[in-house]
Design a protein around this motif. Structure first.
Motif: not given
Length: 511
Positions: A26-31
């Motif tokens: 979804k955010c494609k940033e956090a692991t």
């Protein structure tokens, strides 16, 4: 033949396994912290947002619960119902993005007496749940299952349902709620100090005898589920709630769908697995957790410390083949492990089911099952397979008495036992008083009807409930409210037959 010194083993490739080290979809940033399905990986924050949004979307899409309406949450202490309680608590908090607009209450049915728990074990479990309920600030009710023995017969009567509102009525109610002082409307009542209810030992023994009268675990679980639902509906009516929220998740509903088909409840699948169930009229059963799988709920409760209490049930520590419910659960669980789309496929099938029966407001009470309150599915033609099964059972049972097929046909409708006459030709008033008048006309004395107080439940039950009652050693052990309602319905049916000549058919115009 395979050789030990061959070199082909270096060319084998390992199958790709989803790893939690991937980025959140979804955010494609956090692991990613959790893998729900293959390819669906979420971080902690996105998973919480996804979980909360699904609960709000389920309630908002169906638009059954209106603002400022009283809703009773049935919490059993398991992960699914406790997660539902957590979602309602979060939705009513001050920092919620889209706050819920109903007034919640909690009910817990203590089934320790039916399971065989000691008084100390029951009090320990109730004390743990009390701590969870008090932390929410909602009013709660702890009801022992023994109270089902003292229920009134009105619990088996469909209450007057509210008239169906158009789709625009929900939006108008929300607008009016927002314009008014909504904060004062949603102020929960003060939580009363509730003590653990005292249960008489005699009531516990009667309940254990009732559950133990069923010979198989399948019938015991089905009977216990029916009694629990009756007690939940009665509690909701007594406390003034119009909606009853259940914590059935997607996995449990998939198991229940296949179980109901195996038990002969195919006609009630839409009501038993749908989002809403209006069989009781004034009390509507709601299942907002039906979009969640057991895996999602377990992850959410573990990651965000949602408390739950383990309470043993009838099927605890039983083998997989102990009951149809247990066998179906094991089958679906194993299939889900190898084919991850199993539960969702069964669940999507249940969404397409619709009942062809009348609505609860229009259906006649006599056309409903005495136990499950669903429409009777046993009113079939005489040449049906169901009727032939009944005749075969009667022939097998009366074979030793020399009964013939013609004699069984003469006993219709209902294939009930012939009415017994008064002994020695005596009338009920032989001890003194006037004659009842039925003996002179050639009929049997009315005392023969008084001697057999136990009603014949065959014509009042659906096919599945007939199998459950048939598995019981004695129908007399059923609670008094069920037997009295059965007698009332039979008297009403008999009276209707007597005056049938003077009644107009549905197709008559009345002129």
């Amino acid at each position: 033949m395979c050789q030990v010194d061959e070199d082909y083993h270096d060319q084998l490739e390992r199958a790709a396994v989803p790893s939690v080290s991937k980025k959140c979809v979804k955010c494609k940033e956090a692991t990613a912290a959790v893998v729900i399905r293959a390819g669906d990986t979420y971080c902690r924050g996105c998973f919480e947002e996804y979980f909360i949004h699904k609960f709000r979307a389920m309630l908002g899409k169906n638009r059954i619960i209106f603002p400022a309406e009283k809703v009773l949450l049935a919490v059993s202490g398991g992960p699914s119902s406790c997660s539902m309680l957590s979602q309602v608590q979060e939705g009513l908090s001050q920092n919620a993005h889209k706050k819920l607009r109903f007034l919640p209450g909690i009910v817990y049915i203590d089934e320790g007496g039916a399971v065989g728990q000691t008084v100390e074990e029951r009090q320990r479990a109730v004390a743990e749940l009390q701590d969870v309920f008090k932390a929410t600030g909602f009013p709660f009710h702890i009801v022992p299952l023994e109270q089902v023995l003292d229920l009134p017969s009105s619990v088996l009567v469909t209450g007057p349902s509210a008239s169906e509102r158009p789709a625009s009525a929900y939006k108008a109610a929300v607008d009016h709620f927002i314009q008014s002082d909504s904060s004062s409307c949603l102020t929960p009542p003060e939580q009363k100090a509730t003590s653990i209810p005292d249960v008489q030992e005699s009531h516990t023994k009667l309940l254990q005898q009732l559950i133990g009268s069923a010979k198989t675990l399948t019938a015991r679980e089905d009977l216990l589920n029916t009694l629990r639902q009756h007690l939940l509906v009665h509690t909701a009516r007594a406390e003034g709630y119009s909606k009853l929220m259940l914590g059935h998740n997607c996995t449990r509903l998939a198991v229940k769908l296949l179980t109901n088909v195996s038990l002969g409840r195919g006609a009630q699948l839409a009501q038993d697995t749908g989002f809403s169930d209006s069989r009781y009229g004034d009390i509507i059963l709601v299942r907002p957790m039906r979009d969640y799988s057991a895996k999602e709920i377990a992850y959410y409760n573990h990651m965000f410390n949602v408390p739950s209490v383990f309470i043993p049930s009838l099927e605890t520590k039983t083998t997989e083949k102990a009951s149809i419910q247990r066998l179906t659960e094991g089958f679906v669980t194993r299939l889900q492990a190898d084919f991850p789309s199993t539960v969702s496929t069964i669940y999507r099938t249940s969404e397409k089911l619709q009942t062809a029966c009348k609505s609860s407001s229009a259906a006649d009470l006599c056309d409903r099952c005495l136990l499950c309150m669903c429409a009777l599915d046993s009113a079939v033609e005489s040449a049906s397979a169901f009727n032939m099964t009944l005749i075969s059972e009667e022939l097998s049972r009366t074979k030793s008495q020399g009964a013939t097929y013609a004699e069984l046909q003469s006993q219709k409708p209902g294939l009930s036992e012939p009415e017994s006459t008064a002994p020695n030709g005596e009338c009920c008033s032989s001890g003194g008083g006037e004659d009842c008048g039925r003996a002179e006309s050639g009929g049997s004395c009315c005392s023969s009807a008084k001697e057999t107080e136990t009603p014949n439940l065959k014509s009042l039950l659906c096919y599945s409930c007939k199998l459950t009652v048939k598995d019981m050693s004695s129908v007399d052990r059923l609670p008094l409210y069920i037997l009295s309602e059965a007698q009332r319905r039979q008297r009403r049916s008999q009276m209707r037959e007597e005056i049938s000549e003077f009644l107009l058919d549905d197709g008559d115009d009345g002129d």
